[in-house]
Design a protein around this motif. Structure first.
Motif, short mmCIF file in Angstrom:
data_model
loop_
_atom_site.label_atom_id
_atom_site.label_comp_id
_atom_site.label_asym_id
_atom_site.label_seq_id
_atom_site.Cartn_x
_atom_site.Cartn_y
_atom_site.Cartn_z
N ALA A 55 13.06 15.95 -19.45
CA ALA A 55 13.32 15.38 -18.13
C ALA A 55 12.38 14.23 -17.76
O ALA A 55 12.75 13.39 -16.96
N HIS A 56 11.19 14.19 -18.33
CA HIS A 56 10.22 13.17 -17.96
C HIS A 56 9.10 13.12 -18.99
O HIS A 56 9.12 13.84 -19.99
N TYR A 57 8.10 12.31 -18.73
CA TYR A 57 6.96 12.23 -19.63
C TYR A 57 6.19 13.55 -19.64
O TYR A 57 6.12 14.24 -18.63
N TRP A 58 5.60 13.87 -20.76
CA TRP A 58 4.81 15.09 -20.88
C TRP A 58 3.42 14.83 -20.31
O TRP A 58 2.89 13.73 -20.40
N GLY A 59 2.82 15.88 -19.76
CA GLY A 59 1.46 15.77 -19.26
C GLY A 59 0.46 15.66 -20.40
O GLY A 59 0.67 16.19 -21.48
N MET A 60 -0.63 14.98 -20.15
CA MET A 60 -1.64 14.80 -21.19
C MET A 60 -2.73 15.86 -21.04
O MET A 60 -3.14 16.19 -19.93
N TRP A 61 -3.18 16.38 -22.16
CA TRP A 61 -4.32 17.30 -22.19
C TRP A 61 -5.57 16.45 -22.23
O TRP A 61 -5.81 15.75 -23.21
N LYS A 62 -6.31 16.46 -21.16
CA LYS A 62 -7.52 15.65 -21.01
C LYS A 62 -7.15 14.18 -21.23
O LYS A 62 -6.02 13.77 -21.03
N LEU A 63 -8.11 13.38 -21.66
CA LEU A 63 -7.85 11.98 -22.01
C LEU A 63 -7.61 11.90 -23.51
O LEU A 63 -7.97 12.82 -24.25
N PRO A 64 -7.05 10.79 -24.01
CA PRO A 64 -6.99 10.63 -25.46
C PRO A 64 -8.41 10.75 -26.03
O PRO A 64 -9.39 10.43 -25.36
N PHE A 65 -8.52 11.19 -27.26
CA PHE A 65 -9.82 11.46 -27.87
C PHE A 65 -10.39 10.18 -28.49
O PHE A 65 -10.56 10.08 -29.71
N PHE A 66 -10.73 9.22 -27.64
CA PHE A 66 -11.25 7.93 -28.09
C PHE A 66 -12.51 8.12 -28.94
O PHE A 66 -13.43 8.82 -28.54
N GLY A 67 -12.51 7.53 -30.11
CA GLY A 67 -13.68 7.59 -30.98
C GLY A 67 -13.84 8.89 -31.74
O GLY A 67 -14.77 9.01 -32.54
N MET A 68 -13.00 9.87 -31.52
CA MET A 68 -13.11 11.15 -32.22
C MET A 68 -12.64 10.98 -33.66
O MET A 68 -11.50 10.61 -33.90
N ARG A 69 -13.54 11.21 -34.60
CA ARG A 69 -13.22 11.02 -36.02
C ARG A 69 -13.25 12.33 -36.80
O ARG A 69 -13.04 12.35 -37.99
N ASN A 70 -13.53 13.43 -36.10
CA ASN A 70 -13.63 14.73 -36.76
C ASN A 70 -12.36 15.54 -36.49
O ASN A 70 -12.12 15.95 -35.35
N PRO A 71 -11.55 15.79 -37.52
CA PRO A 71 -10.31 16.55 -37.31
C PRO A 71 -10.55 17.95 -36.76
O PRO A 71 -9.71 18.48 -36.03
N ASP A 72 -11.70 18.55 -37.08
CA ASP A 72 -12.00 19.89 -36.57
C ASP A 72 -12.15 19.89 -35.06
O ASP A 72 -11.77 20.86 -34.39
N GLN A 73 -12.69 18.81 -34.50
CA GLN A 73 -12.80 18.71 -33.05
C GLN A 73 -11.42 18.61 -32.41
O GLN A 73 -11.17 19.18 -31.35
N VAL A 74 -10.52 17.87 -33.04
CA VAL A 74 -9.15 17.74 -32.53
C VAL A 74 -8.46 19.11 -32.58
O VAL A 74 -7.79 19.50 -31.62
N LEU A 75 -8.64 19.85 -33.67
CA LEU A 75 -8.07 21.19 -33.77
C LEU A 75 -8.64 22.12 -32.70
O LEU A 75 -7.90 22.95 -32.14
N ALA A 76 -9.93 21.99 -32.40
CA ALA A 76 -10.54 22.80 -31.35
C ALA A 76 -9.90 22.50 -29.99
O ALA A 76 -9.63 23.41 -29.20
N GLU A 77 -9.62 21.23 -29.72
CA GLU A 77 -8.93 20.85 -28.48
C GLU A 77 -7.51 21.41 -28.46
O GLU A 77 -7.03 21.86 -27.42
N LEU A 78 -6.84 21.38 -29.60
CA LEU A 78 -5.49 21.95 -29.69
C LEU A 78 -5.53 23.45 -29.37
O LEU A 78 -4.70 23.93 -28.60
N ASP A 79 -6.47 24.16 -29.92
CA ASP A 79 -6.59 25.60 -29.63
C ASP A 79 -6.87 25.84 -28.15
O ASP A 79 -6.31 26.76 -27.55
N GLU A 80 -7.71 25.01 -27.55
CA GLU A 80 -8.02 25.15 -26.13
C GLU A 80 -6.76 24.89 -25.28
O GLU A 80 -6.50 25.61 -24.31
#
Length: 114
Positions: A55-80
């Motif tokens: 129906a519309h744009y999806w909401g964003m979880w926090k802000l985009p992860f600018f400068g994040m280069r560690n995939p494990d940190q991205v996975l941690a955000e996904l789990d949260e």
């Protein structure tokens, strides 16, 4: 987004890239996050209730992860995000700041029954 055939919404709705495949494993999700980072794109997460997903744009979880280069940190955000919105669809996005658009996106989590 498309509907594969007539029938129940929960079993026929497809979402974004890879939606025609079985759900991605944790290792496959990790590999896609590495791909996003290796392209120089910014990872981000979006979420939405299944009944509102088209129906519309999806909401964003926090802000985009600018400068994040560690995939494990991205996975941690996904789990949260999963814990905070267990009944929402969640997709991973790779923002390309050069072209100023999404370079990659795919659903990484579907609630049970979808």
């Amino acid at each position: 987004m498309s509907v594969m055939s007539s029938g129940d919404f929960r079993t026929t709705r497809t979402y974004e890239t890879f939606s025609f495949l079985p759900p991605l494993s944790q290792d496959e999700i990790y590999d896609q996050i590495v791909y996003i980072i290796n392209q120089g794109w910014t990872p981000a997460l979006e979420h939405e209730a299944p009944e509102k997903a088209s129906a519309h744009y999806w909401g964003m979880w926090k802000l985009p992860f600018f400068g994040m280069r560690n995939p494990d940190q991205v996975l941690a955000e996904l789990d949260e995000c999963r814990r905070a919105y267990p009944d929402h669809l969640i997709r991973m996005v790779g923002y390309d700041n050069y072209t100023q658009c999404k370079g990659h996106e795919f659903v990484v989590y579907r609630p049970r029954g979808l």
